[in-house]
Motif scaffolding. Structure first.
Motif, mmCIF file in Angstrom:
data_model
loop_
_atom_site.group_PDB
_atom_site.id
_atom_site.type_symbol
_atom_site.label_atom_id
_atom_site.label_comp_id
_atom_site.label_asym_id
_atom_site.label_seq_id
_atom_site.Cartn_x
_atom_site.Cartn_y
_atom_site.Cartn_z
ATOM 1 N N UNK A 179 1.028 -1.222 -0.082
ATOM 2 C CA UNK A 179 0.009 -0.040 -0.140
ATOM 3 C C UNK A 179 0.978 1.157 0.219
ATOM 4 N N UNK A 180 2.117 1.167 0.449
ATOM 5 C CA UNK A 180 2.950 2.300 0.396
ATOM 6 C C UNK A 180 4.355 1.832 0.163
ATOM 7 N N UNK A 197 -4.239 8.262 4.840
ATOM 8 C CA UNK A 197 -5.125 7.405 4.091
ATOM 9 C C UNK A 197 -6.245 6.650 4.686
ATOM 10 N N UNK A 202 -9.239 6.222 2.531
ATOM 11 C CA UNK A 202 -8.753 5.637 1.217
ATOM 12 C C UNK A 202 -8.065 4.011 1.473
ATOM 13 N N UNK B 182 4.464 5.206 -6.308
ATOM 14 C CA UNK B 182 3.319 5.207 -6.039
ATOM 15 C C UNK B 182 2.747 4.013 -5.135
ATOM 16 N N UNK B 183 1.971 4.247 -4.157
ATOM 17 C CA UNK B 183 1.478 3.103 -3.458
ATOM 18 C C UNK B 183 -0.302 3.234 -3.635
ATOM 19 N N UNK B 184 -1.060 2.997 -2.707
ATOM 20 C CA UNK B 184 -2.542 3.109 -2.970
ATOM 21 C C UNK B 184 -2.853 4.576 -2.767
ATOM 22 N N UNK B 185 -2.042 5.305 -2.512
ATOM 23 C CA UNK B 185 -2.320 6.801 -2.546
ATOM 24 C C UNK B 185 -2.612 7.495 -3.844
ATOM 25 N N UNK B 186 -2.172 6.748 -4.930
ATOM 26 C CA UNK B 186 -2.563 7.181 -6.365
ATOM 27 C C UNK B 186 -1.393 8.205 -6.929
ATOM 28 N N UNK B 189 -1.754 12.055 -5.433
ATOM 29 C CA UNK B 189 -1.396 12.215 -3.979
ATOM 30 C C UNK B 189 0.136 12.204 -4.188
#
Lengths: 286, 286
Positions: A179-180, A197, A202, B182-186, B189
């Protein structure tokens, strides 16, 4: 083996002090060189000088007075822009190619710094060699679920795939999904991002979930750029809603270990040291 | 080939509308299915219904009325937590294994959604097949320096190394160093993070520097999860102080292409489409 006195070139944080104390206990003579604007004032409890970036002449003169040939370089540094550095005469004389040091990725800069001091006859000593008890060993604190174990393996595989690149050395993995991924923002800001997040919806999980996985990258200079975790990492991991932290055994320093373990236990956050075999730039390997 | 009417299941953003218009121009009959809380109200300029998550019975009934077997699924979606979804009778009857759909990484969910609709006799159509002019081709807008070309190659190599993992599909590279991944923030972000790191002095460059590199990841479902850039990407890249954007030709949709190119030219930001060959999950490849 370090026989003579040891100088610690100290950036920010508690680690220079911890390493200083551990080295003192191990019987070494310790001098501190505080980087102005970075080092903690508490370094003054050791024999010390303060130097600014670019005051290499002053540094070399003092090291000669102390008869000190072995250096540890440790702690965070706000790297100044080249144009902001005031070079003293000693610096100007000794570094015709200093500009190269301050360009490119971390790896280049750090390897350049080590090479620079070594070309002037100094030996850069890894903190691990002086205070091995500061690094993580294989084993764990707290309990780890099977699904978390899979996420840990996934995270180390991802870090392994990224290791050839000059990029961060940590990721947060939830249910085998990254996720990060850490960039230059560093581990702390990456963990804050996870908390953010979550707060904006999110990232949603049933209860606490996710593992911070951290390891050295390939070619990382273990003499002068050891990855670390500390009490702040624990606090941020808790705020980020993680269930645990997995670090490369022997490859990540634990700052303030006692407090780290207490905080983790209190919050029911696991910490695991895993075998990790990426090739680093340390003379002695990991 | 799509012969009959086409239904666009529309999440947020302008892309469902753009694809709808492009498909209409290409001679298709278009129906819109707006996801409540996600789709833009402008979808109502097409024949349409609105559905909530879990109203699969309602969706299937309407698709039968429209005699529509071909679906495009496009646009952003705030994925609700499983416990917040209200399932109608049609959903309960048709999805004994719906829980599986909403677990795991994006890839699993998206592949699951495609498989789910296909198991019910529908065909999921890739937007690229309907509106090929929306995707980037090989070539560039603006000029690219040699050092930037190296950073672009570096970025695509990094994305290639990360492609087997369920993780972001973009990075920002400066002087062959990945400063953000990039992670889940997209992507948005991540670009805001670069601007923030500059403003707090954690990232310093002489003038504008850095390239956003974006590509599909391996196994990415190109039918339903196309990476995109749009006017907002350009605005954020400018705010982040980047010099350009590099995207996988044929693998990234450009939303509002005219505006994107105008904005990029105005700001002297380059955009380059590069050949990229990671294996995606699209039936027709890339």
């Amino acid at each position: 083996m370090v026989a003579g006195p040891l100088a610690i070139i100290a950036g920010s944080g508690n680690l220079p002090l911890e390493i200083g104390s551990a080295a003192l206990e191990a019987g070494h003579s310790i001098y501190m060189v505080g980087l102005v604007g970075n080092a903690d004032p508490s370094i003054e409890k050791f024999p010390h000088i303060w130097v600014k970036f670019g005051e290499l002449g002053k540094l070399f003169r003092q090291l000669a007075i102390w008869e000190c040939r072995d250096l540890i370089i440790v702690g965070g540094v706000n790297r100044p822009h080249f144009s902001e550095i005031g070079f003293d005469l000693g610096a100007v004389k000794s570094v015709p190619n200093l500009t190269r040091l301050l360009k490119g990725g971390d790896d280049n800069v750090l390897n350049g710094i080590v090479a620079f001091f070594e070309s002037h006859g100094y030996t850069i000593v890894s903190p691990v060699d002086i205070a091995a008890q500061l690094s993580a060993s294989i084993g764990h604190v707290g309990s780890i679920k099977e699904s978390e174990g899979k996420s840990i393996d996934y995270g180390f595989s991802l870090l392994g795939a990224m290791a050839p690149f000059d990029v961060g050395q940590a990721a947060v993995v939830i249910d085998e999904r990254a996720v990060a991924v850490e960039g230059i923002e560093g581990t702390d800001l990456m963990l804050e991002r996870i908390a953010d997040l979550r707060s904006i919806g999110r990232l949603r999980t049933r209860g606490r979930a996710g593992v911070l996985v951290k390891a050295p990258k390939r070619g990382q200079n273990m003499k002068i750029d050891l990855p670390t975790i500390g009490p702040r990492t624990i606090a941020l991991a808790i705020e980020a809603g993680l269930s645990g932290i997995a670090i490369a055994a022997g490859g990540v320093l634990i700052v303030e270990r006692k407090q780290v373990i207490e905080k983790a236990n209190e919050a029911n956050l696991f910490i695991v040291g895993k075998q990790w075999t990426v090739m680093t730039a340390s003379a002695g390997g990991m």
